[in-house]
Design an enzyme around this catalytic site. Structure first.
Site, PDB file in Angstrom:
ATOM      1  N   LYS A   1     -15.909 -22.732  -6.702  1.00  0.00           N
ATOM      2  CA  LYS A   1     -16.474 -23.356  -5.509  1.00  0.00           C
ATOM      3  C   LYS A   1     -17.277 -22.399  -4.632  1.00  0.00           C
ATOM      4  O   LYS A   1     -18.181 -22.834  -3.907  1.00  0.00           O
ATOM      5  CB  LYS A   1     -15.361 -24.002  -4.673  1.00  0.00           C
ATOM      6  CG  LYS A   1     -14.707 -25.193  -5.358  1.00  0.00           C
ATOM      7  CD  LYS A   1     -13.635 -25.808  -4.472  1.00  0.00           C
ATOM      8  CE  LYS A   1     -12.961 -26.979  -5.169  1.00  0.00           C
ATOM      9  NZ  LYS A   1     -11.960 -27.634  -4.303  1.00  0.00           N
TER      10      LYS A   1
ATOM     11  N   ASP B   1     -14.576 -31.673   0.393  1.00  0.00           N
ATOM     12  CA  ASP B   1     -13.145 -31.358   0.480  1.00  0.00           C
ATOM     13  C   ASP B   1     -12.644 -31.417   1.919  1.00  0.00           C
ATOM     14  O   ASP B   1     -11.492 -31.783   2.168  1.00  0.00           O
ATOM     15  CB  ASP B   1     -12.863 -29.964  -0.084  1.00  0.00           C
ATOM     16  CG  ASP B   1     -12.837 -29.932  -1.601  1.00  0.00           C
ATOM     17  OD1 ASP B   1     -12.567 -30.978  -2.213  1.00  0.00           O
ATOM     18  OD2 ASP B   1     -13.082 -28.846  -2.169  1.00  0.00           O
TER      19      ASP B   1
END
Length: 287
Positions: free
Chosen positions: A80, A117
């Site tokens: 990420k 997220d």
């Protein structure tokens, strides 16, 4: 029956890049939601733990997806943060957080990174731990997921956030980015912080099938503590079992997993997904 005029009449080709994600439920969530909205969707998991792609770099996989005509990618552990430098553009929020989990590939083959997220964890937290005290929270993990969780907790009004990570340097960098009400402790020294905390969040891969166990000694848990885990494969992690056994209020990783997917689907398709429907799909795929 003809599709509504607002529905894009096209298909989607999507993928997920991560390590140990063969059993991920994300592909089916997107495929079934696309079908229900009249957009044929193919979604493939690219698991770097598998021999066929183990030698490929993240840049290789991203380049291949672009050349093959993918419309978007989800990015998960451990990529990420690494993916940011490989993208043409990054949204302001994702840049601030320093973590990307959703990459949209446009028709000109340009890539733009987003982070869903943060909103995913925030909505899952609000729904699953409504009314939970948040004066002091301990978070374990300062990687890609951890960065998103820390920003979500700060936005949720946590009074003091304590971060611990295997890399104290990484934890300190995250603390500096999040703000003043954050401090760092060594991973092996979280006992005192937990003894006065309202809540604990695991934002590490510990508890995943590929990384079994718990990030916290069960002896450090107290019944007054709420415990949240971002891991969703499996949903019932060792940490959550230990916490429930002594009466803690708990939150599994399904809320974050589903809600981030809802937001990612909107970015990929330009359409609004049904959160309850995607959650039902998620839960139907296993315990």
């Amino acid at each position: 029956m003809p599709l509504p005029a607002t529905t894009p009449v096209r298909s989607l080709l999507l993928g997920l890049i991560g390590d140990g994600i063969t059993a991920s439920r994300t592909p089916r969530m997107h495929e079934l939601e696309g079908a229900r909205l009249g957009v044929p969707t193919i979604y493939r998991a690219v698991d770097t733990a598998q021999p066929a792609v183990a030698s490929a770099s993240l840049e290789d996989l991203l380049t291949a997806a672009i050349r093959l005509g993918f419309d978007g990618l989800n990015i998960t552990h451990p990529f990420k943060q690494e993916v940011i430098s490989l993208l043409d553009e990054v949204s302001e929020e994702a840049r601030r957080i320093g973590s990307v989990n959703t990459v949209v590939i446009d028709r000109d083959r340009r890539t733009r990174g987003h982070n869903t997220d943060v909103t995913g964890f925030a909505r899952g937290f609000d729904a699953g731990l409504a009314g939970a005290d948040r004066k002091r929270v301990v978070q374990i993990g300062a990687g890609g997921a951890g960065r998103a969780v820390a920003f979500a907790l700060a936005a949720a009004g946590v009074g003091e956030l304590v971060i611990a990570d295997v890399s104290e340097e990484r934890a300190r960098a995250l603390a500096a980015d999040v703000g003043d009400a954050v401090r760092v402790v060594a991973l092996g020294e979280i006992g005192p912080a937990l003894s006065v905390a309202d809540g604990l969040v695991n934002a590490t891969p510990v508890g995943m099938r590929a990384h079994p166990g718990s990030p916290v000694d069960a002896a450090l848990l107290r019944p007054q503590l709420w415990v949240a885990d971002v891991v969703y494969l499996p949903l019932d992690t060792q940490l959550l079992r230990d916490a429930r056994a002594i009466g803690c209020r708990t939150l599994d990783g399904s809320g974050m997993a589903v809600n981030q997917a809802v937001d990612a689907f909107a970015l990929f398709s330009g359409m609004t997904a049904d959160p309850q429907r995607m959650r039902e799909t998620f839960l139907s795929l296993g315990p």
